[in-house]
Design a protein around this motif. Structure first.
Motif, PDB file in Angstrom:
ATOM      1  N   VAL A   1       0.838  -1.194   0.000  1.00 23.47           N
ATOM      2  CA  VAL A   1       0.000   0.000   0.000  1.00 23.47           C
ATOM      3  C   VAL A   1       0.874   1.246   0.000  1.00 23.47           C
ATOM      4  CG1 VAL A   1      -1.653   1.358   1.315  1.00 23.47           C
ATOM      5  CG2 VAL A   1      -1.923  -1.125   1.177  1.00 23.47           C
ATOM      6  N   GLN A   2       0.501   2.200  -0.835  1.00 25.74           N
ATOM      7  CA  GLN A   2       1.178   3.494  -0.823  1.00 25.74           C
ATOM      8  C   GLN A   2       0.129   4.601  -0.755  1.00 25.74           C
ATOM      9  OE1 GLN A   2       3.790   3.582  -4.292  1.00 25.74           O
ATOM     10  NE2 GLN A   2       5.535   3.178  -2.961  1.00 25.74           N
ATOM     11  N   LEU A   3       0.442   5.627   0.018  1.00 23.27           N
ATOM     12  CA  LEU A   3      -0.436   6.767   0.164  1.00 23.27           C
ATOM     13  C   LEU A   3       0.346   8.012  -0.238  1.00 23.27           C
ATOM     14  CD1 LEU A   3      -1.856   5.855   3.695  1.00 23.27           C
ATOM     15  CD2 LEU A   3      -2.961   5.458   1.485  1.00 23.27           C
ATOM     16  N   GLN A   4      -0.155   8.735  -1.220  1.00 20.44           N
ATOM     17  CA  GLN A   4       0.550   9.896  -1.763  1.00 20.44           C
ATOM     18  C   GLN A   4      -0.295  11.143  -1.556  1.00 20.44           C
ATOM     19  OE1 GLN A   4       3.632   9.683  -3.349  1.00 20.44           O
ATOM     20  NE2 GLN A   4       3.716  11.913  -3.528  1.00 20.44           N
ATOM     21  N   ALA A   5       0.108  11.989  -0.625  1.00 24.58           N
ATOM     22  CA  ALA A   5      -0.644  13.211  -0.320  1.00 24.58           C
ATOM     23  C   ALA A   5      -0.150  14.376  -1.159  1.00 24.58           C
ATOM     24  CB  ALA A   5      -0.509  13.543   1.162  1.00 24.58           C
ATOM     25  N   SER A   6      -1.065  15.271  -1.468  1.00 26.66           N
ATOM     26  CA  SER A   6      -0.719  16.473  -2.233  1.00 26.66           C
ATOM     27  C   SER A   6      -1.744  17.561  -1.940  1.00 26.66           C
ATOM     28  CB  SER A   6      -0.687  16.164  -3.733  1.00 26.66           C
ATOM     29  OG  SER A   6      -1.959  15.738  -4.176  1.00 26.66           O
ATOM     30  N   GLY A   7      -1.447  18.759  -2.424  1.00 29.38           N
ATOM     31  CA  GLY A   7      -2.410  19.844  -2.313  1.00 29.38           C
ATOM     32  C   GLY A   7      -2.078  20.912  -1.284  1.00 29.38           C
ATOM     33  N   GLY A   8      -1.025  20.700  -0.511  1.00 23.78           N
ATOM     34  CA  GLY A   8      -0.644  21.703   0.471  1.00 23.78           C
ATOM     35  C   GLY A   8      -0.030  22.931  -0.184  1.00 23.78           C
ATOM     36  N   GLY A   9       0.187  23.966   0.629  1.00 25.21           N
ATOM     37  CA  GLY A   9       0.788  25.178   0.118  1.00 25.21           C
ATOM     38  C   GLY A   9       0.490  26.329   1.038  1.00 25.21           C
ATOM     39  N   CYS A  21      -5.216  12.529  -1.277  1.00 25.26           N
ATOM     40  CA  CYS A  21      -4.352  11.410  -0.923  1.00 25.26           C
ATOM     41  C   CYS A  21      -4.696  10.263  -1.853  1.00 25.26           C
ATOM     42  CB  CYS A  21      -4.552  11.003   0.527  1.00 25.26           C
ATOM     43  SG  CYS A  21      -3.611   9.539   1.015  1.00 25.26           S
ATOM     44  N   ALA A  22      -3.799   9.992  -2.790  1.00 28.40           N
ATOM     45  CA  ALA A  22      -4.001   8.896  -3.732  1.00 28.40           C
ATOM     46  C   ALA A  22      -3.475   7.614  -3.113  1.00 28.40           C
ATOM     47  CB  ALA A  22      -3.280   9.202  -5.034  1.00 28.40           C
ATOM     48  N   ALA A  23      -4.328   6.610  -3.031  1.00 26.24           N
ATOM     49  CA  ALA A  23      -3.948   5.348  -2.407  1.00 26.24           C
ATOM     50  C   ALA A  23      -3.815   4.260  -3.465  1.00 26.24           C
ATOM     51  CB  ALA A  23      -4.998   4.951  -1.379  1.00 26.24           C
ATOM     52  N   SER A  24      -2.815   3.439  -3.287  1.00 26.58           N
ATOM     53  CA  SER A  24      -2.643   2.295  -4.184  1.00 26.58           C
ATOM     54  C   SER A  24      -2.736   1.024  -3.373  1.00 26.58           C
ATOM     55  CB  SER A  24      -1.300   2.380  -4.896  1.00 26.58           C
ATOM     56  OG  SER A  24      -0.251   2.296  -3.959  1.00 26.58           O
ATOM     57  N   GLY A  25      -3.204  -0.033  -4.005  1.00 24.77           N
ATOM     58  CA  GLY A  25      -3.386  -1.295  -3.294  1.00 24.77           C
ATOM     59  C   GLY A  25      -4.785  -1.826  -3.545  1.00 24.77           C
ATOM     60  N   TYR A  72     -14.146   6.244  -4.062  1.00 21.76           N
ATOM     61  CA  TYR A  72     -13.803   4.824  -4.049  1.00 21.76           C
ATOM     62  C   TYR A  72     -13.306   4.360  -5.419  1.00 21.76           C
ATOM     63  CZ  TYR A  72     -16.082   4.627   0.475  1.00 21.76           C
ATOM     64  OH  TYR A  72     -16.413   4.832   1.795  1.00 21.76           O
ATOM     65  N   ALA A  73     -13.855   4.898  -6.478  1.00 21.03           N
ATOM     66  CA  ALA A  73     -13.446   4.474  -7.819  1.00 21.03           C
ATOM     67  C   ALA A  73     -11.985   4.798  -8.077  1.00 21.03           C
ATOM     68  CB  ALA A  73     -14.331   5.134  -8.868  1.00 21.03           C
ATOM     69  N   ASN A  74     -11.556   5.959  -7.617  1.00 27.08           N
ATOM     70  CA  ASN A  74     -10.181   6.389  -7.864  1.00 27.08           C
ATOM     71  C   ASN A  74      -9.278   6.195  -6.645  1.00 27.08           C
ATOM     72  OD1 ASN A  74     -10.426   7.427 -10.612  1.00 27.08           O
ATOM     73  ND2 ASN A  74     -11.821   8.927  -9.703  1.00 27.08           N
ATOM     74  N   LYS A  75      -9.819   5.586  -5.591  1.00 31.15           N
ATOM     75  CA  LYS A  75      -9.042   5.306  -4.378  1.00 31.15           C
ATOM     76  C   LYS A  75      -8.339   6.571  -3.874  1.00 31.15           C
ATOM     77  CE  LYS A  75      -8.175   0.502  -5.698  1.00 31.15           C
ATOM     78  NZ  LYS A  75      -7.137  -0.526  -5.960  1.00 31.15           N
ATOM     79  N   THR A  76      -9.082   7.629  -3.785  1.00 38.77           N
ATOM     80  CA  THR A  76      -8.517   8.906  -3.368  1.00 38.77           C
ATOM     81  C   THR A  76      -9.300   9.468  -2.196  1.00 38.77           C
ATOM     82  OG1 THR A  76      -7.800   9.369  -5.641  1.00 38.77           O
ATOM     83  CG2 THR A  76      -7.885  11.226  -4.122  1.00 38.77           C
ATOM     84  N   LEU A  77      -8.564   9.964  -1.232  1.00 33.42           N
ATOM     85  CA  LEU A  77      -9.130  10.609  -0.047  1.00 33.42           C
ATOM     86  C   LEU A  77      -8.911  12.105  -0.178  1.00 33.42           C
ATOM     87  CD1 LEU A  77     -10.270  10.060   2.899  1.00 33.42           C
ATOM     88  CD2 LEU A  77      -7.878  10.316   3.631  1.00 33.42           C
ATOM     89  N   TYR A  78      -9.898  12.878   0.222  1.00 35.33           N
ATOM     90  CA  TYR A  78      -9.793  14.331   0.149  1.00 35.33           C
ATOM     91  C   TYR A  78     -10.010  14.961   1.525  1.00 35.33           C
ATOM     92  CZ  TYR A  78     -10.453  13.515  -4.849  1.00 35.33           C
ATOM     93  OH  TYR A  78     -10.325  13.072  -6.131  1.00 35.33           O
ATOM     94  N   LEU A  79      -9.469  16.148   1.677  1.00 31.72           N
ATOM     95  CA  LEU A  79      -9.764  16.968   2.848  1.00 31.72           C
ATOM     96  C   LEU A  79      -9.966  18.396   2.355  1.00 31.72           C
ATOM     97  CD1 LEU A  79     -10.076  16.917   5.958  1.00 31.72           C
ATOM     98  CD2 LEU A  79      -7.710  17.752   6.072  1.00 31.72           C
ATOM     99  N   GLN A  80     -11.214  18.818   2.324  1.00 33.43           N
ATOM    100  CA  GLN A  80     -11.527  20.191   1.953  1.00 33.43           C
ATOM    101  C   GLN A  80     -11.433  21.045   3.210  1.00 33.43           C
ATOM    102  OE1 GLN A  80     -12.286  21.646  -1.106  1.00 33.43           O
ATOM    103  NE2 GLN A  80     -12.178  23.562   0.052  1.00 33.43           N
ATOM    104  N   MET A  81     -10.565  22.037   3.177  1.00 32.19           N
ATOM    105  CA  MET A  81     -10.322  22.868   4.351  1.00 32.19           C
ATOM    106  C   MET A  81     -10.750  24.297   4.037  1.00 32.19           C
ATOM    107  SD  MET A  81      -6.617  21.378   5.556  1.00 32.19           S
ATOM    108  CE  MET A  81      -5.744  22.079   4.166  1.00 32.19           C
ATOM    109  N   ASN A  82     -11.738  24.770   4.747  1.00 29.05           N
ATOM    110  CA  ASN A  82     -12.246  26.128   4.575  1.00 29.05           C
ATOM    111  C   ASN A  82     -12.016  26.943   5.836  1.00 29.05           C
ATOM    112  OD1 ASN A  82     -13.274  25.369   2.026  1.00 29.05           O
ATOM    113  ND2 ASN A  82     -15.214  24.721   2.935  1.00 29.05           N
ATOM    114  N   SER A  83     -12.134  28.250   5.705  1.00 30.46           N
ATOM    115  CA  SER A  83     -11.967  29.147   6.863  1.00 30.46           C
ATOM    116  C   SER A  83     -10.689  28.822   7.619  1.00 30.46           C
ATOM    117  CB  SER A  83     -13.183  29.046   7.796  1.00 30.46           C
ATOM    118  OG  SER A  83     -14.374  29.359   7.111  1.00 30.46           O
TER     119      SER A  83
END
Length: 121
Positions: A1-9, A21-25, A72-83
């Motif tokens: 399993v690999q977890l690849q996070a992105s989107g920070g800044g 977070c793109a997950a493989s496995g 679930y189709a793309n095995k991706t987790l998201y975190l929408q951060m507002n305010s």
């Protein structure tokens, strides 16, 4: 399993960011996935998690501002951060666990690499 996070800044206070977070496995969709963060000089802390069937849990300080979701189709987790607030500045990590309770307790099977979120006032 690999977890690849992105989107920070960098972002100004009150702004928004969406982490991915793109997950493989093969069995990723059978596990709970979640987000943790570690601010400078502090311990890593739980932020939010989703069970394999979509039950959600949040840390109190982010309720109403952050939304966790999973594709679930793309095995991706998201975190929408507002305010966003300066206190949200941290390295954000995605994680996989056997269940929602396990992740909330920090008992994680796999960690992804972090993505840095910097909120300026």
């Amino acid at each position: 399993v690999q977890l690849q996070a992105s989107g920070g800044g960098p972002v100004q206070a009150g702004g928004s960011l969406r982490l991915s977070c793109a997950a493989s496995g093969r069995s990723v969709n059978s596990y709970a996935l979640g987000w943790f963060r570690q601010a400078p000089g502090k311990e890593r802390e739980f932020v939010a998690a989703s069970s394999w069937k979509g039950e959600l849990v949040y840390q109190d300080s982010v309720k109403g501002r952050f939304t966790i979701s999973r594709d679930y189709a793309n095995k991706t987790l998201y975190l929408q951060m507002n305010s966003l607030k300066p206190d949200d500045t941290a390295v954000y990590y995605c994680a996989m666990g056997n269940g929602l309770g396990m992740i909330v307790a920090g008992r994680v099977r796999h960690w992804g690499q972090g993505t840095l979120v910097t909120v300026s006032s």
